[in-house]
Write a protein that holds these residues in place. Structure first.
Motif, mmCIF file in Angstrom:
data_model
loop_
_atom_site.group_PDB
_atom_site.id
_atom_site.type_symbol
_atom_site.label_atom_id
_atom_site.label_comp_id
_atom_site.label_asym_id
_atom_site.label_seq_id
_atom_site.Cartn_x
_atom_site.Cartn_y
_atom_site.Cartn_z
ATOM 1 N N ARG A 76 0.838 -1.201 0.000
ATOM 2 C CA ARG A 76 0.000 0.000 0.000
ATOM 3 C C ARG A 76 0.870 1.246 0.000
ATOM 4 N N MET A 77 0.317 2.326 -0.497
ATOM 5 C CA MET A 77 1.072 3.560 -0.489
ATOM 6 C C MET A 77 1.096 4.116 0.926
ATOM 7 N N LEU A 78 2.250 4.675 1.320
ATOM 8 C CA LEU A 78 2.390 5.108 2.711
ATOM 9 C C LEU A 78 1.536 6.340 2.994
ATOM 10 N N SER A 79 1.704 7.374 2.189
ATOM 11 C CA SER A 79 0.944 8.582 2.511
ATOM 12 C C SER A 79 0.604 9.372 1.256
ATOM 13 N N ALA A 80 -0.441 10.171 1.374
ATOM 14 C CA ALA A 80 -0.799 11.100 0.303
ATOM 15 C C ALA A 80 -1.241 12.393 0.963
ATOM 16 N N MET A 81 -1.026 13.496 0.250
ATOM 17 C CA MET A 81 -1.326 14.794 0.856
ATOM 18 C C MET A 81 -2.337 15.566 0.018
ATOM 19 N N VAL A 82 -3.234 16.260 0.708
ATOM 20 C CA VAL A 82 -4.132 17.208 0.045
ATOM 21 C C VAL A 82 -3.657 18.601 0.436
ATOM 22 N N PHE A 83 -3.318 19.403 -0.560
ATOM 23 C CA PHE A 83 -2.735 20.718 -0.288
ATOM 24 C C PHE A 83 -3.823 21.782 -0.200
ATOM 25 N N GLN A 84 -3.479 22.864 0.514
ATOM 26 C CA GLN A 84 -4.403 23.987 0.617
ATOM 27 C C GLN A 84 -4.486 24.724 -0.718
ATOM 28 N N GLU A 85 -3.313 24.914 -1.307
ATOM 29 C CA GLU A 85 -3.219 25.606 -2.594
ATOM 30 C C GLU A 85 -3.765 24.688 -3.685
ATOM 31 N N GLU A 86 -4.259 25.279 -4.750
ATOM 32 C CA GLU A 86 -4.725 24.500 -5.878
ATOM 33 C C GLU A 86 -3.557 23.681 -6.445
ATOM 34 N N SER A 87 -3.715 22.368 -6.496
ATOM 35 C CA SER A 87 -2.559 21.542 -6.855
ATOM 36 C C SER A 87 -2.872 20.467 -7.885
ATOM 37 N N VAL A 88 -4.069 20.495 -8.481
ATOM 38 C CA VAL A 88 -4.320 19.514 -9.549
ATOM 39 C C VAL A 88 -3.587 19.985 -10.797
ATOM 40 N N PHE A 89 -3.054 19.020 -11.553
ATOM 41 C CA PHE A 89 -2.229 19.377 -12.710
ATOM 42 C C PHE A 89 -3.093 19.868 -13.863
ATOM 43 N N PRO A 90 -2.835 21.098 -14.349
ATOM 44 C CA PRO A 90 -3.661 21.627 -15.446
ATOM 45 C C PRO A 90 -3.499 20.823 -16.731
ATOM 46 N N GLU A 156 -1.975 4.654 3.550
ATOM 47 C CA GLU A 156 -2.132 4.310 4.968
ATOM 48 C C GLU A 156 -2.315 5.572 5.799
ATOM 49 N N VAL A 157 -1.733 6.675 5.335
ATOM 50 C CA VAL A 157 -1.846 7.937 6.068
ATOM 51 C C VAL A 157 -2.284 9.039 5.096
ATOM 52 N N LEU A 158 -3.276 9.821 5.515
ATOM 53 C CA LEU A 158 -3.722 10.971 4.718
ATOM 54 C C LEU A 158 -3.316 12.252 5.441
ATOM 55 N N LEU A 159 -2.694 13.152 4.706
ATOM 56 C CA LEU A 159 -2.253 14.412 5.294
ATOM 57 C C LEU A 159 -3.008 15.535 4.599
ATOM 58 N N MET A 160 -3.668 16.383 5.372
ATOM 59 C CA MET A 160 -4.472 17.434 4.757
ATOM 60 C C MET A 160 -4.142 18.785 5.373
ATOM 61 N N ASP A 161 -3.770 19.727 4.519
ATOM 62 C CA ASP A 161 -3.383 21.058 4.975
ATOM 63 C C ASP A 161 -4.479 22.049 4.596
ATOM 64 N N GLU A 162 -5.373 22.308 5.536
ATOM 65 C CA GLU A 162 -6.497 23.222 5.301
ATOM 66 C C GLU A 162 -7.111 23.048 3.915
ATOM 67 N N PRO A 163 -7.577 21.841 3.607
ATOM 68 C CA PRO A 163 -8.009 21.602 2.220
ATOM 69 C C PRO A 163 -9.228 22.427 1.810
ATOM 70 N N PHE A 164 -9.990 22.923 2.772
ATOM 71 C CA PHE A 164 -11.228 23.637 2.408
ATOM 72 C C PHE A 164 -11.107 25.145 2.611
ATOM 73 N N ALA A 165 -9.909 25.611 2.968
ATOM 74 C CA ALA A 165 -9.770 27.015 3.383
ATOM 75 C C ALA A 165 -10.187 27.994 2.295
ATOM 76 N N VAL A 190 -5.379 9.969 9.739
ATOM 77 C CA VAL A 190 -5.418 11.291 9.113
ATOM 78 C C VAL A 190 -4.804 12.338 10.042
ATOM 79 N N VAL A 191 -3.974 13.191 9.472
ATOM 80 C CA VAL A 191 -3.574 14.418 10.173
ATOM 81 C C VAL A 191 -4.125 15.569 9.352
ATOM 82 N N PHE A 192 -4.949 16.393 9.975
ATOM 83 C CA PHE A 192 -5.739 17.390 9.266
ATOM 84 C C PHE A 192 -5.517 18.755 9.916
ATOM 85 N N ILE A 193 -4.978 19.689 9.157
ATOM 86 C CA ILE A 193 -4.770 21.041 9.685
ATOM 87 C C ILE A 193 -5.967 21.914 9.342
#
Lengths: 267, 246
Positions: A76-90, A156-165, A190-193
């Protein structure tokens, strides 16, 4: 399941070099996150919570202390992050964005992966837009896509940095609800800021309050509400008001302390 | 509709020119009417010489563009990605780029002789600088967050280059190609003026020296048309390869 923590941070410190000397961003951080636990981090701006998350995401290294994420399933993949800034690839279509983490880590399987991508696009309401490119999507849809991108590889771990800010209030509430539902199924740690106390209480099993710079851990508050939670329902309870007050008092002291320090250094 | 609009301004210019020539407001020995030029064009397209000149010039421009473009894109990517490379090459590029390439044509003729190579190299040098500058600017314009995404997934450096740096730099690379096609024609024609006995540039210069003004204008018209067509081609290519651009 073992009692061993999923994530263990021991005496973490982070010092940044600045023009005249050093800036201590984090000091003596000790924190553990259990398997399947949802931990929300709140703290005043500039308290180093984003630095902490970046360390967990392999984007930064602590100056001192040790940081460990225990991998239970090497496939399994160890971790994935959701960024606050727009980060999907155009330059990738919606579905290619959703499959990106699988593809780049060599986990893309022609048989099973398309179903996974389909499932999470459906869950995030993006199925009709799958062949479109991000510039054709609204801000809320782009953020849903980056959430789908993180969930598709089932890390296994989700990291989220103010994803809805950056989202408007209504979209934010819908997404919080959707995130909780998705997480209930996958049960990653999950660690969620967040800056929002409501959001922290709605989503977290624990809310960890940090001090103003240098960031330390000030309080670690368990959230007792049963899941699935509805913000409108839990908000009506007296327990919610009590928790909200407790967290706000802790935070207010820190925000005021930070303000006083800034005023002193400006004078 | 927009396709129609794009031919309005050239057509208007031709009509105006024709009127001025017919009314005798301009000296038709030097500025022959467009109709005269087109009649001459109709005659010339039936000659082998016309097509050989055109083919040869296109070949020179094409080979020169590849010779300058490929290394230009590669150095541009390296400069955009690696600060040491950028620090090392930036002063050289900044210093050499504004040098008029035509000014070093005598040197190029000395080094590469009067043969084909001197034409390729003249075009290649001009194209090289444009591609270096636009490619590195393309890489540098990629938002840092896009590099954070694969790094947070423990991707290798190579994967980061291939999935972020290269696609992110493509718009810049296309801007470069668009500018480079124009510059390639410009430099080629100049090089053919001096050191060639075939090709579009040579034909223009030669017609002028023997005062075949109509033939000279046919050559100028060909170059204008080539410029127009190459810009159109690059646009179509970009639309096909970069469907994600607004």
């Amino acid at each position: 399941m073992t009692d061993e923590p999923k994530i263990a941070l021991r005496d973490i410190g982070r010092v940044f070099r600045v023009d005249h000397g050093e800036l201590v961003a984090l000091r003596d951080i000790n924190l553990t996150v259990a398997e399947q636990e949802f931990v929300c981090l709140v703290g005043p701006s500039g308290c180093g919570k984003s630095s902490l998350l970046r360390m967990l995401a392999n984007l930064d290294k602590p100056s001192s202390g040790t940081l460990a994420i225990r991998q239970t399933d090497p496939k399994r993949m160890l971790s994935a992050m959701v960024f606050q800034e727009e980060s999907v690839f155009p330059w990738l279509s919606v579905e290619a964005n959703a499959a990106y983490a699988l593809k780049i880590t060599g986990r893309y399987d022609r048989k099973t992966s398309p179903q996974r991508v389909d499932y999470f696009l459906e869950q995030t309401g993006l199925t009709p837009y799958r062949r479109m490119f991000p510039h054709q999507l609204s801000g809320g849809m782009k953020q849903r896509l980056s959430i789908a991108r993180a969930f598709v590889p089932q890390p296994e771990v989700l990291l989220m940095d103010e994803p809805f800010a950056a989202l408007d209030e209504q979209n934010k509430m819908l997404l919080q609800q959707e995130l909780e539902k998705l997480w209930e199924e996958s049960r990653s740690a999950v660690v969620f800021i967040t800056h929002s106390i409501d959001e922290a209480i709605l989503l977290g099993d624990r809310v960890v309050v940090m001090t103003s710079a240098p960031g330390r851990i000030k309080a670690d508050i368990p959230i007792p509400f049963k899941r699935p939670r509805q913000l409108s329902e839990i908000k009506a309870t007296s327990e919610f008001g009590h928790l909200y007050g407790q967290i706000w008092n802790l935070l207010r002291d820190e925000v005021l302390a930070a303000r006083a320090r800034n005023a002193a250094s400006a004078a | 509709m927009s396709r129609f609009k794009s031919v309005v301004s050239p057509l208007l210019l031709l009509v105006l020119w024709e009127i001025c020539a017919r009314l005798g407001w301009i000296e038709v020995r030097f500025f022959p009417a467009p109709s005269t030029i087109f009649i001459r064009l109709g005659v010339l397209v039936q000659t082998q010489e016309f097509w050989r000149d055109l083919a040869l010039s296109l070949q020179r421009a094409g080979i020169g563009m590849v010779m300058g473009g490929v290394p230009g894109i590669m150095l541009g990517l390296a400069m955009g990605l690696f600060k040491p490379v950028r620090d090392f090459t930036q002063p050289l590029i900044a210093g050499l780029y504004p040098l008029p390439k035509i000014a070093i044509l005598p040197l190029l003729l000395l080094i590469f002789g009067l043969g084909e190579m001197s034409k390729y190299v003249t075009v290649a040098i001009g194209v090289f600088f444009i591609m270096v500058i636009n490619t590195s600017a393309g890489v540098l314009s990629i938002r840092p967050i896009f590099f954070d995404v694969p790094r947070s997934l423990h991707a290798s450096r190579w994967q980061i280059y291939m999935t972020v740096a290269l696609p992110g730099a493509l718009p810049g690379i296309f801007t470069g190609i668009r500018l480079a096609t124009g510059v390639a024609l410009l430099l080629l024609v100049s090089a053919e003026f001096v050191g060639a006995n075939e090709g579009l540039g040579y034909r223009i210069w030669w017609s002028w020296t023997v005062f075949w003004v109509d033939t000279m204008y046919v050559g100028l018209f060909e170059i204008a048309l080539l410029g127009f067509l190459s810009a159109y081609l690059v646009d179509q290519l970009e639309k096909a390869l970069l469907p994600w651009r607004r």
